[in-house]
Design an enzyme around this catalytic site. Structure first.
Site, PDB file in Angstrom:
ATOM      1  N   SER A   1     -22.455  -5.089 -20.375  1.00 41.63           N
ATOM      2  CA  SER A   1     -21.685  -5.120 -19.123  1.00 41.63           C
ATOM      3  C   SER A   1     -21.685  -6.515 -18.502  1.00 41.63           C
ATOM      4  O   SER A   1     -21.074  -6.729 -17.457  1.00 41.63           O
ATOM      5  CB  SER A   1     -22.262  -4.106 -18.132  1.00 41.63           C
ATOM      6  OG  SER A   1     -23.644  -4.332 -17.958  1.00 41.63           O
TER       7      SER A   1
ATOM      8  N   HIS B   1      13.560  10.863   8.336  1.00 41.08           N
ATOM      9  CA  HIS B   1      14.316  11.073   7.084  1.00 41.08           C
ATOM     10  C   HIS B   1      15.099   9.823   6.684  1.00 41.08           C
ATOM     11  O   HIS B   1      16.117   9.926   6.011  1.00 41.08           O
ATOM     12  CB  HIS B   1      15.297  12.250   7.197  1.00 41.08           C
ATOM     13  CG  HIS B   1      14.725  13.481   7.837  1.00 41.08           C
ATOM     14  ND1 HIS B   1      14.176  14.520   7.112  1.00 41.08           N
ATOM     15  CD2 HIS B   1      14.573  13.816   9.145  1.00 41.08           C
ATOM     16  CE1 HIS B   1      13.737  15.451   7.936  1.00 41.08           C
ATOM     17  NE2 HIS B   1      13.955  15.043   9.179  1.00 41.08           N
TER      18      HIS B   1
ATOM     19  N   SER C   1      15.922 -16.176  -7.642  1.00 42.47           N
ATOM     20  CA  SER C   1      16.235 -15.623  -8.955  1.00 42.47           C
ATOM     21  C   SER C   1      16.644 -16.762  -9.871  1.00 42.47           C
ATOM     22  O   SER C   1      17.297 -17.710  -9.428  1.00 42.47           O
ATOM     23  CB  SER C   1      17.380 -14.619  -8.825  1.00 42.47           C
ATOM     24  OG  SER C   1      18.041 -14.488 -10.064  1.00 42.47           O
TER      25      SER C   1
ATOM     26  N   LYS D   1      19.986 -15.257  -4.308  1.00 42.69           N
ATOM     27  CA  LYS D   1      18.943 -14.259  -4.063  1.00 42.69           C
ATOM     28  C   LYS D   1      17.718 -14.803  -3.345  1.00 42.69           C
ATOM     29  O   LYS D   1      17.300 -15.914  -3.549  1.00 42.69           O
ATOM     30  CB  LYS D   1      18.489 -13.664  -5.407  1.00 42.69           C
ATOM     31  CG  LYS D   1      19.553 -12.819  -6.065  1.00 42.69           C
ATOM     32  CD  LYS D   1      19.507 -11.381  -5.603  1.00 42.69           C
ATOM     33  CE  LYS D   1      18.412 -10.680  -6.348  1.00 42.69           C
ATOM     34  NZ  LYS D   1      18.404  -9.271  -6.275  1.00 42.69           N
TER      35      LYS D   1
ATOM     36  N   GLU E   1       6.893  -6.448  -2.418  1.00 42.12           N
ATOM     37  CA  GLU E   1       6.942  -5.460  -3.506  1.00 42.12           C
ATOM     38  C   GLU E   1       5.573  -5.324  -4.181  1.00 42.12           C
ATOM     39  O   GLU E   1       5.151  -4.224  -4.544  1.00 42.12           O
ATOM     40  CB  GLU E   1       7.985  -5.874  -4.550  1.00 42.12           C
ATOM     41  CG  GLU E   1       9.407  -5.819  -4.014  1.00 42.12           C
ATOM     42  CD  GLU E   1      10.373  -6.493  -4.979  1.00 42.12           C
ATOM     43  OE1 GLU E   1      10.614  -7.709  -4.825  1.00 42.12           O
ATOM     44  OE2 GLU E   1      10.867  -5.822  -5.877  1.00 42.12           O
TER      45      GLU E   1
ATOM     46  N   GLN F   1     -21.954   2.977 -15.654  1.00 46.22           N
ATOM     47  CA  GLN F   1     -21.646   1.561 -15.799  1.00 46.22           C
ATOM     48  C   GLN F   1     -20.135   1.318 -15.656  1.00 46.22           C
ATOM     49  O   GLN F   1     -19.697   0.217 -15.366  1.00 46.22           O
ATOM     50  CB  GLN F   1     -22.136   1.074 -17.171  1.00 46.22           C
ATOM     51  CG  GLN F   1     -21.846  -0.358 -17.481  1.00 46.22           C
ATOM     52  CD  GLN F   1     -22.657  -0.846 -18.671  1.00 46.22           C
ATOM     53  OE1 GLN F   1     -23.863  -1.005 -18.577  1.00 46.22           O
ATOM     54  NE2 GLN F   1     -22.008  -1.058 -19.798  1.00 46.22           N
TER      55      GLN F   1
ATOM     56  N   LYS G   1     -17.911  -0.255 -12.264  1.00 49.58           N
ATOM     57  CA  LYS G   1     -17.770  -1.590 -11.688  1.00 49.58           C
ATOM     58  C   LYS G   1     -16.411  -2.248 -11.882  1.00 49.58           C
ATOM     59  O   LYS G   1     -15.815  -2.726 -10.921  1.00 49.58           O
ATOM     60  CB  LYS G   1     -18.889  -2.490 -12.230  1.00 49.58           C
ATOM     61  CG  LYS G   1     -20.210  -2.230 -11.507  1.00 49.58           C
ATOM     62  CD  LYS G   1     -21.326  -3.031 -12.057  1.00 49.58           C
ATOM     63  CE  LYS G   1     -22.310  -2.294 -12.923  1.00 49.58           C
ATOM     64  NZ  LYS G   1     -22.406  -0.848 -12.901  1.00 49.58           N
TER      65      LYS G   1
END
Ligand code: ARG
Length: 459
Positions: free
Chosen positions: A24, A157, A278, A284, A291, A323, A326
């Site tokens: 580990s 909604h 972009s 863009k 995101e 173990q 982690k």
């Protein structure tokens, strides 16, 4: 060669695959500070109780301090053959100070050691995340103050429902984050018992003082049951569950920023620092940071489900399965920390398009409830009748292609002749939000009061 830490009865070393699945150190080297701090506390206690000589303690403590500096300065190479952080530290100590190093592991096992190390680590994580949550709250409170009177559509909604103030909307997230901070504090208080000195599982016959090590390591008390102490990973699960809920909140806000920054909404512009372009479409501006914050909950909740399934059905006490706690937890805590930092950066830098919000606030006959309330208040109509009359007025406005405040008094009287021109005082979105002064409501006045309350609470 067999392992010198436990290889007394072994003739051969492990198969390469055994080493690979077992080791580990690749990830638990992150716990070196906690491991060394725990060992120093243990050595101090062993000397104070007369279990080891003061001279051995001095050698151990000095050697560990030196090793700490080396690892911190990245002058140390970990060995996979030594499996984990505990054995790497102990072996390095032996190289430095010789025989006294062999006395450190008296009245202790790697089972209580890892439980102690990981608790110390998670406790630090909780403190750091808690501070980051407060920083995000403070940033939101500042923006809410600036936007206390900014009118925007409130949604249910994702349909325009009633106008609200942007400040009120931002403060909703401050409330959610307040619960997140409180969940983290609760988890910290519950977990703060020391496993150190419970040894492999049954305690020890040495006259140790677990209260002393608990105090030195900042725990409130030693854990009362040795079996529970080495078998417990609730503290990781609970912190992951609090982290998941916090990540859900960030994800919901991030989703709103994605929607709000679209060309169709234009409520907000994220700063250049938190947007990307972009490679093909020059026009863009992509909300990548938002995101990614929205996405992080996937791996954070993933860690929570992963550890839940690892722990399910494990018999008392320690099993090597544990173990596996982690890597996922480290990743989840790192992810939440990054998401909180990114969200705080976005909140501080983004600019709101108040005109677009105001224009959208008036669409969808959003003051229809205000009209119905006015009919109840001024004409003493039962609410159900007022709802019906308002519906007819909305239908009329729809037919005429205007908003409710675009109708004339003649239009309104045609639906119900008792209506008078005082009604116009409630049909605008600004009047609507200003009137919502009930406790917890959206009025600019309430927002300013809540901003003051939060500034007080956040200190
Ligand atoms: N590397 C182990 C873990 O992370 C430490 C405890 C090992 N204990 C043992 N008896 N093998 O859980």
């Amino acid at each position: 060669m067999s392992n010198r830490m436990w290889g007394g009865r072994f003739a051969a070393g492990p198969d390469a695959i055994m080493e690979e699945i077992n080791a580990s150190i690749g990830f638990d080297q992150r716990l070196f500070r906690q491991d060394i701090t725990g060992s120093i506390a243990h050595a101090n206690m062993l000397a104070a109780t007369g279990i080891i000589a003061d001279a051995d303690r001095d050698a151990i403590v000095a050697g560990l301090a030196e090793l700490h500096g080396e690892i911190e300065g990245q002058k140390f190479t970990f060995s996979r053959a030594l499996e984990d952080i505990h054995m790497n530290v102990e072996s390095a100590l032996r190289e430095r100070i010789g025989d006294p190093a062999g006395r450190l592991h008296t009245a202790r096992s790697r089972n209580d050691q890892i439980a102690t190390d990981f608790k110390l680590y998670v406790r630090d994580v909780i403190d750091t995340l808690g501070e980051q949550v407060l920083a995000l709250q403070a940033a939101l409170v500042d923006r809410a103050d600036e936007e206390a009177g900014t009118v925007m559509p409130g949604f249910t909604h994702l349909q325009s429902a009633q106008p609200v103030t942007l400040g009120h909307h931002l403060l909703a997230y401050v409330e959610m984050l307040g619960r997140d901070a409180s969940r983290l504090r609760d988890a910290r208080a519950r977990m703060n018992e020391s496993p150190l000195g419970t040894a492999a599982l049954a305690g020890t016959s040495f006259p140790i003082d677990r209260h002393m090590t608990a105090e030195e390591l900042g725990f409130d008390r030693p854990a009362a049951n040795s079996l529970d102490a080495v078998a417990d990973r609730d503290f990781v699960l609970e912190t992951l569950s609090a982290a998941t809920i916090c990540a859900i909140h960030l994800s919901r806000f991030a989703e709103e920023l994605v929607i709000w920054s679209s060309a169709q909404f234009r409520f907000v512009q994220l700063s250049d620092k938190f947007s990307t372009g972009s490679s093909i479409m020059p026009q863009k501006r992509n909300p990548d940071a938002a995101e990614l914050v929205r996405a992080k909950v996937g791996r954070i909740f993933g860690a929570f489900t992963s550890l839940t399934l690892v722990m399910k059905g494990l018999p008392m006490t320690y099993s090597k399965d544990m173990q596996e706690d982690k890597e996922v937890a480290f990743d989840a805590f790192d992810s939440l920390s990054l998401a909180l930092a990114a969200m705080t950066g976005m909140v501080k830098d983004m600019s709101f398009n108040r005109d677009a919000m105001l224009a959208a606030a008036g669409s969808g006959f959003s003051t229809a409830t205000d009209l119905a309330d006015w009919l109840v208040r001024e004409l003493n109509m039962p609410f159900r009748d007022a709802h019906h009359v308002t519906g007819a007025i909305v239908a009329l406005a729809e037919k005429k292609g205007c908003g409710l405040d675009g109708l004339t008094i003649e239009d309104l009287k045609q639906v119900d002749e008792r209506i008078n021109s005082k009604v116009f005082s409630v049909l605008s979105v600004e009047k609507s939000v200003a009137s919502r002064t009930s406790y917890g409501g959206t009025s600019p006045e309430n927002v300013r009061q809540q901003v003051a309350r939060w500034r007080d609470l956040l200190g």
